[in-house]
Scaffold this motif. Structure first.
Motif, PDB file in Angstrom:
ATOM      1  N   ALA A   1       0.657  -1.040   0.183  1.00 42.67           N
ATOM      2  CA  ALA A   1      -0.139  -0.176   0.088  1.00 42.67           C
ATOM      3  C   ALA A   1       0.632   0.729   0.029  1.00 42.67           C
ATOM      4  O   ALA A   1       0.251   2.416  -0.830  1.00 42.67           O
ATOM      5  N   LYS A   2       2.157   1.403   1.176  1.00 40.64           N
ATOM      6  CA  LYS A   2       3.076   2.392   0.902  1.00 40.64           C
ATOM      7  C   LYS A   2       3.363   2.522  -0.661  1.00 40.64           C
ATOM      8  O   LYS A   2       3.944   3.727  -0.383  1.00 40.64           O
ATOM      9  N   VAL A   3       3.759   1.284  -0.845  1.00 39.61           N
ATOM     10  CA  VAL A   3       4.119   2.170  -2.817  1.00 39.61           C
ATOM     11  C   VAL A   3       3.706   2.802  -3.430  1.00 39.61           C
ATOM     12  O   VAL A   3       3.711   3.372  -4.274  1.00 39.61           O
ATOM     13  N   ILE A   4       2.471   2.108  -3.332  1.00 40.41           N
ATOM     14  CA  ILE A   4       0.503   2.882  -4.251  1.00 40.41           C
ATOM     15  C   ILE A   4       1.122   3.839  -3.715  1.00 40.41           C
ATOM     16  O   ILE A   4       1.049   5.433  -4.472  1.00 40.41           O
ATOM     17  N   CYS A   5       1.148   4.227  -2.259  1.00 40.59           N
ATOM     18  CA  CYS A   5       0.596   5.890  -1.940  1.00 40.59           C
ATOM     19  C   CYS A   5       1.818   5.887  -0.442  1.00 40.59           C
ATOM     20  O   CYS A   5       0.849   5.307   0.713  1.00 40.59           O
ATOM     21  N   PRO A   6       2.840   6.147  -1.037  1.00 47.34           N
ATOM     22  CA  PRO A   6       2.929   6.327   0.350  1.00 47.34           C
ATOM     23  C   PRO A   6       2.700   6.837   2.314  1.00 47.34           C
ATOM     24  O   PRO A   6       3.486   6.834   2.332  1.00 47.34           O
ATOM     25  N   ASP A   7       2.154   8.177   1.941  1.00 46.22           N
ATOM     26  CA  ASP A   7       1.842   8.409   2.816  1.00 46.22           C
ATOM     27  C   ASP A   7       0.466   7.880   3.390  1.00 46.22           C
ATOM     28  O   ASP A   7      -0.026   7.412   4.160  1.00 46.22           O
ATOM     29  N   ILE A   8      -0.084   7.082   2.858  1.00 44.33           N
ATOM     30  CA  ILE A   8      -0.794   6.108   3.110  1.00 44.33           C
ATOM     31  C   ILE A   8      -0.897   5.884   5.037  1.00 44.33           C
ATOM     32  O   ILE A   8       0.023   5.206   5.576  1.00 44.33           O
ATOM     33  N   ARG A   9      -2.361   5.794   5.941  1.00 43.81           N
ATOM     34  CA  ARG A   9      -2.553   5.307   7.162  1.00 43.81           C
ATOM     35  C   ARG A   9      -2.990   4.394   7.584  1.00 43.81           C
ATOM     36  O   ARG A   9      -4.004   4.092   7.346  1.00 43.81           O
ATOM     37  N   PRO A  10      -1.874   3.078   7.560  1.00 44.20           N
ATOM     38  CA  PRO A  10      -3.210   1.539   7.327  1.00 44.20           C
ATOM     39  C   PRO A  10      -3.653   1.568   9.064  1.00 44.20           C
ATOM     40  O   PRO A  10      -2.866   2.571  10.146  1.00 44.20           O
ATOM     41  N   TYR A  11      -5.117   1.422   8.647  1.00 43.04           N
ATOM     42  CA  TYR A  11      -5.562   0.744  10.631  1.00 43.04           C
ATOM     43  C   TYR A  11      -6.350  -0.177  10.715  1.00 43.04           C
ATOM     44  O   TYR A  11      -7.308  -0.857  10.126  1.00 43.04           O
ATOM     45  N   PRO A  12      -5.351  -0.773  10.766  1.00 45.46           N
ATOM     46  CA  PRO A  12      -5.969  -3.096  10.330  1.00 45.46           C
ATOM     47  C   PRO A  12      -6.281  -2.560  11.727  1.00 45.46           C
ATOM     48  O   PRO A  12      -5.720  -2.930  12.756  1.00 45.46           O
ATOM     49  N   PHE A  13      -7.951  -3.702  12.173  1.00 45.05           N
ATOM     50  CA  PHE A  13      -7.768  -3.870  12.718  1.00 45.05           C
ATOM     51  C   PHE A  13      -9.373  -4.875  13.431  1.00 45.05           C
ATOM     52  O   PHE A  13      -9.425  -5.355  11.652  1.00 45.05           O
ATOM     53  N   GLY A  14      -9.458  -5.539  14.076  1.00 45.21           N
ATOM     54  CA  GLY A  14     -10.423  -6.999  13.959  1.00 45.21           C
ATOM     55  C   GLY A  14     -10.428  -8.281  14.462  1.00 45.21           C
ATOM     56  O   GLY A  14      -9.614  -7.977  15.752  1.00 45.21           O
ATOM     57  N   HIS A  15     -11.254  -9.453  14.137  1.00 42.48           N
ATOM     58  CA  HIS A  15     -11.716 -10.202  15.169  1.00 42.48           C
ATOM     59  C   HIS A  15     -10.521 -11.230  14.737  1.00 42.48           C
ATOM     60  O   HIS A  15     -10.440 -12.094  13.794  1.00 42.48           O
ATOM     61  N   LEU A  16      -8.867 -11.012  15.385  1.00 43.60           N
ATOM     62  CA  LEU A  16      -8.295 -12.009  15.353  1.00 43.60           C
ATOM     63  C   LEU A  16      -8.524 -13.456  15.201  1.00 43.60           C
ATOM     64  O   LEU A  16      -7.620 -14.661  14.702  1.00 43.60           O
ATOM     65  N   GLY A  17      -9.139 -13.543  16.083  1.00 45.04           N
ATOM     66  CA  GLY A  17      -9.380 -15.092  16.805  1.00 45.04           C
ATOM     67  C   GLY A  17     -10.542 -15.953  15.663  1.00 45.04           C
ATOM     68  O   GLY A  17     -10.166 -16.850  15.709  1.00 45.04           O
ATOM     69  N   ASP A  18     -11.168 -14.896  15.256  1.00 42.35           N
ATOM     70  CA  ASP A  18     -11.133 -15.845  13.954  1.00 42.35           C
ATOM     71  C   ASP A  18     -10.918 -15.848  12.071  1.00 42.35           C
ATOM     72  O   ASP A  18     -10.873 -15.608  11.647  1.00 42.35           O
ATOM     73  N   GLY A  19      -9.180 -14.920  12.245  1.00 41.50           N
ATOM     74  CA  GLY A  19      -9.175 -14.334  10.878  1.00 41.50           C
ATOM     75  C   GLY A  19     -10.050 -13.466  10.127  1.00 41.50           C
ATOM     76  O   GLY A  19      -9.252 -13.309   8.538  1.00 41.50           O
ATOM     77  N   ASN A  20     -10.629 -12.421  10.519  1.00 37.62           N
ATOM     78  CA  ASN A  20     -11.042 -11.627  10.122  1.00 37.62           C
ATOM     79  C   ASN A  20     -10.768 -10.034  10.185  1.00 37.62           C
ATOM     80  O   ASN A  20     -11.043  -9.602  11.221  1.00 37.62           O
ATOM     81  N   LEU A  21      -9.905  -9.813   9.686  1.00 36.80           N
ATOM     82  CA  LEU A  21      -9.888  -8.132   9.672  1.00 36.80           C
ATOM     83  C   LEU A  21     -10.338  -7.195   8.994  1.00 36.80           C
ATOM     84  O   LEU A  21     -10.599  -7.398   7.806  1.00 36.80           O
ATOM     85  N   HIS A  22     -10.818  -5.820   9.873  1.00 34.42           N
ATOM     86  CA  HIS A  22     -11.166  -4.427   8.882  1.00 34.42           C
ATOM     87  C   HIS A  22     -10.068  -4.646   8.765  1.00 34.42           C
ATOM     88  O   HIS A  22      -9.009  -3.362   9.314  1.00 34.42           O
ATOM     89  N   TYR A  23      -9.398  -4.139   7.027  1.00 36.40           N
ATOM     90  CA  TYR A  23      -8.172  -4.455   6.908  1.00 36.40           C
ATOM     91  C   TYR A  23      -7.921  -2.534   6.604  1.00 36.40           C
ATOM     92  O   TYR A  23      -8.349  -2.894   5.123  1.00 36.40           O
ATOM     93  N   ASN A  24      -7.931  -1.614   6.901  1.00 35.52           N
ATOM     94  CA  ASN A  24      -8.796   0.282   5.932  1.00 35.52           C
ATOM     95  C   ASN A  24      -7.575   0.714   6.078  1.00 35.52           C
ATOM     96  O   ASN A  24      -6.139   0.389   6.783  1.00 35.52           O
ATOM     97  N   PHE A  25      -7.802   1.208   5.330  1.00 42.93           N
ATOM     98  CA  PHE A  25      -6.210   2.175   4.740  1.00 42.93           C
ATOM     99  C   PHE A  25      -7.760   3.886   5.017  1.00 42.93           C
ATOM    100  O   PHE A  25      -7.763   4.075   4.377  1.00 42.93           O
ATOM    101  N   THR A  26      -6.877   4.578   5.611  1.00 38.18           N
ATOM    102  CA  THR A  26      -7.005   6.043   5.913  1.00 38.18           C
ATOM    103  C   THR A  26      -6.399   7.037   4.942  1.00 38.18           C
ATOM    104  O   THR A  26      -5.155   6.388   5.037  1.00 38.18           O
ATOM    105  N   CYS A  27      -7.103   7.678   4.448  1.00 40.82           N
ATOM    106  CA  CYS A  27      -6.521   8.729   3.306  1.00 40.82           C
ATOM    107  C   CYS A  27      -5.139   9.368   4.299  1.00 40.82           C
ATOM    108  O   CYS A  27      -4.917   9.287   5.023  1.00 40.82           O
ATOM    109  N   PRO A  28      -3.905   9.691   3.417  1.00 39.16           N
ATOM    110  CA  PRO A  28      -3.082  10.606   4.263  1.00 39.16           C
ATOM    111  C   PRO A  28      -3.292  11.864   3.642  1.00 39.16           C
ATOM    112  O   PRO A  28      -4.764  12.665   3.899  1.00 39.16           O
ATOM    113  N   LYS A  29      -2.569  12.472   5.291  1.00 37.46           N
ATOM    114  CA  LYS A  29      -3.045  13.983   5.829  1.00 37.46           C
ATOM    115  C   LYS A  29      -3.430  14.823   4.754  1.00 37.46           C
ATOM    116  O   LYS A  29      -3.846  16.321   4.996  1.00 37.46           O
TER     117      LYS A  29
END
Lengths: 487, 487
Positions: free
Chosen positions: A381-409
């Motif tokens: 993602a950082k190769v595509i958009c260097p200042d992107i802000r990864p925001y990955p969180f979620g249900h680790l217990g069942d392998g389900n991530l809300h793998y979000n990417f917030t826009c650069p400031k």
């Protein structure tokens, strides 16, 4: 209508109005001054974040299964598409439409709890019941319905069924599908499938229940369901811990599974960026040092109140400390602290918006692949958009991530979406696919992920899905253009 | 075959032999002296208790998914029916056929465990693997596969999937369906559905996995599956108790669920007649007084060995005693006693045969309806056949009874079956239907219960099932005449 003429739009209006009464139907009107239906319709036409604004010929609110059947029969006779709608909280544009001839069938008037059977620990409820209302009603009878998710105050059971909703208790209790014993649904020809069993075992023929669950209104409209209930989690303990890496978080998960087995209800991963964002945009504070790379909130629970879990929870954390897996940790000392931990998990979702728009993913991979997905996904993602802000969180217990990417400031929402949306979706979803993962773990397909279905879904599976769709809905009137890509 | 001629039976023989090699196919032969294939075929043609003897053109043993796909493609080209077969331990004649042109596709050569993924707690296994072999293999890796049933030493995973098998751990872990994360299957056109995911969450389209599970080979042939694994039940305790009534047994169940919640693995009801029969026909003795009306064997288990369950089990029994629910009770003091209790539960099934033939039911009702079903069912059966010997036992915890009726002492098996079979099936199944129950809880339909499907199944459900069957298998070649009644 006369015997010789074709059915007209006026016939359709008249018949639909007769079925539900004029107080339970809204019609679109070209002349906006003529009535206020257009503005009343708006909330049912647009996605709740206004990311998609749809249209419709009418929004109809049937109150009984019989009324739904008549509405469906009428729409089929007139060859009018039908879009089943619940609380309209979905994230994949599953109940919006671009078709001005479509009828939105909103189930909110079908909100009765038909029966809570305490002895058999089951509940039979109509599709329009709000999830939280169901949770509350069964709790009043001393039982527990474990489906729980952010939108629970407004999402409806029918939508949960249509999308096979997940949430924070899947680790222990499974998703909506796993909780469902029986369903009632109106099929495209207006017949009613009645399989409202409250049986734990029933091997009489094909699994139509699970076929309808998760089909997002494309095969029929679910009008009611019977669910399993459980003893309340009267005895629960929470923990909030900080770890150095996702690999350590997974090691903690495995230790927890070994120790607590069926008592582990939730195990959620939270990145430092989410804690920072929460502290910046809400009153909530992190209960432990706020500069650690990753956090975990977990919950263990038992029905039996004779054996408090507090000591066991402390022993568990001691073990993690001794193993060097945990940097810092705290446990719930009272109900207020449990509430605090849970609020943190909810708030990290809400506060994202204050930092600009996020591109959101709802992916799952085998748990062992999560560290590599996070590492390589962020790098790509950082190769595509260097200042992107990864925001990955979620249900680790069942392998389900809300793998979000917030826009650069430094970027507007529009710039971010137009420049990076397509490329980022493709990159992350390709990576997930390469790890034998899923591009939609718990939110479904709607219209948003139809292209992904074409790109990633097994072609044999797509072929079988099309066969089912065509045999159940030969005129393609049930939520058309959702879930299935065109050939 | 030449370009101008129709495919012949010799073409079919040749092609099938080419696919699997002649050591992996048996052909029926009119001249029994010509070869020994006919006698070699016999075990695959008849039901294991010899209650039904079928026929077939060939029995074929493919070794890979690719071979299965080629066999299916060939049979489709020749319009030859295919009967998928596993360990042939089913009780509903699901893999016998009366069609001398049919090919029995036996999966026993596809018995590899493809992968045990310890980190993700999953296993991917081929359909022909024997259930016990799978249990053993995962146990060697420190994990637990909870599917467990009487036939586990010879039944195959493919058959468990085809019938959605239940067994003694359903209360805690669910049935085969609940344990399955992904499947691979060959469809009627010879394509391979590849959905061998090891994901806990995956909402990408219709639930084809669950549609194939329980479809008894009528929609496709399942060739492999990925299952959830669990931490081993290292810490387990058993109890064996006597109660006065089925109502008391249900009260004990509810107390157990409240106290043990997810730790309650098994809860089995045993009638006094079964204990008497066991003591008469085996070396086993009842561990408590043998003259009580009803017995319960239950198991509680946990993965965590730090907290032995022994004391908790004793406390539970003390409570039941104080509540006057239990007449007599004992708990497992060691592994030998646990084994003894489990053997009792297995043996009461086996010894029935020494008392003459039994008419067997595999029904489920809401748990609260079990006492009335037992009382009224026995009364009705005795009206039909006064000296009948009711032998109801089974999985009380999930409402599934094997509600058997042994023939009167004074009657031959043939007399009993010819005079009472039809009337008794109808009476008991009508009663189960009236209690919103199921006439097939865990054994499936096969050809045995097709008439019940016609009598009891929701007509809308039957219509949808026919639509699916026709769209998946337009030439009706996949295990025809099973599950679905003719219109």
């Amino acid at each position: 209508m006369s015997k010789d003429s074709k059915p007209t739009i006026e016939d359709l209006k008249k018949t639909l109005t007769l079925i539900v009464g004029q107080e339970n139907i809204l019609f679109a009107n070209d002349n906006a001054d003529a009535d206020t239906d257009n503005s009343k319709m708006q909330p049912y036409l647009e996605e709740s974040r206004q990311r998609k604004v749809g249209v419709a010929f009418a929004v109809i609110f049937p109150s009984t299964t019989d009324e739904v059947a008549k509405v469906v029969g009428t729409c089929r006779f007139h060859k009018v598409p039908m879009i089943a709608q619940g609380g309209n909280t979905g994230r994949c544009f599953g109940c919006q439409t671009d078709n001005p001839n479509a009828v939105i069938v909103n189930l909110k008037n079908m909100n009765h709890i038909r029966e809570i059977d305490v002895e058999n620990q089951t509940v039979t409820v109509e599709a329009g019941c709000i999830l939280q209302d169901l949770q509350t009603a069964v709790a009043e009878k001393g039982l527990f319905f474990p489906l729980s998710l952010g939108a629970e105050g407004s999402c409806q059971i029918g939508g949960n069924l249509a999308t096979n909703a997940g949430g924070i208790n899947v680790l222990r209790y499974g998703n909506t599908r796993d909780l469902t014993l029986g369903i009632e649904a109106v099929m495209s020809n207006g017949t009613v499938l009645n399989e409202l069993f409250e049986l734990r075992k029933n091997n009489t023929g094909y699994d139509l229940k699970n076929l309808l669950i998760g089909s997002e209104g494309t095969l029929g409209i679910i009008t009611a369901a019977t669910f399993k209930l459980f003893p309340p989690e009267s005895n629960s303990e929470h923990g909030f811990i900080a770890v150095n890496s996702v690999t350590d978080a997974i090691n903690c998960l495995q230790q927890a599974q070994k120790r607590f087995a069926g008592k582990l209800s939730s195990f959620e991963l939270i990145p430092n960026i989410a804690i920072e964002c929460m502290e910046k945009h809400s009153q909530l504070k992190c209960p432990i040092g706020n500069q650690h790379p990753w956090y975990i909130w977990y919950k263990i629970a038992d029905a039996n109140i004779d054996k408090p879990l507090f000591d066991e929870n402390i022993t568990f954390l001691d073990e993690l400390m001794n193993d060097g897996l945990v940097i810092d940790a705290t446990v719930s000392q009272n109900e207020a602290m449990k509430q605090h931990f849970w609020q943190i998990r909810e708030t990290i979702v809400d506060v994202q918006k204050y930092e600009g728009i996020s591109l959101k993913f709802d992916i799952s991979v085998p748990i062992s692949a999560i560290p590599i997905l996070i590492e390589k996904g962020i790098a790509a993602a950082k190769v595509i958009c260097p200042d992107i802000r990864p925001y990955p969180f979620g249900h680790l217990g069942d392998g389900n991530l809300h793998y979000n990417f917030t826009c650069p400031k430094t970027m507007t929402d529009e710039e971010y979406l137009s420049q990076y949306q397509d490329k980022l979706y493709e990159t992350i979803h390709d990576m997930v696919d390469g790890l034998d993962g899923s591009f939609s773990a718990e939110h479904g397909i709607g219209s948003q992920k139809v292209a992904d279905m074409k790109r990633y879904k097994d072609p044999v599976a797509l072929d079988l899905m099309r066969k089912i769709k065509h045999s159940f809905d030969p005129f393609n009137l049930m939520n058309p253009d959702k879930v299935l890509p065109k050939k």
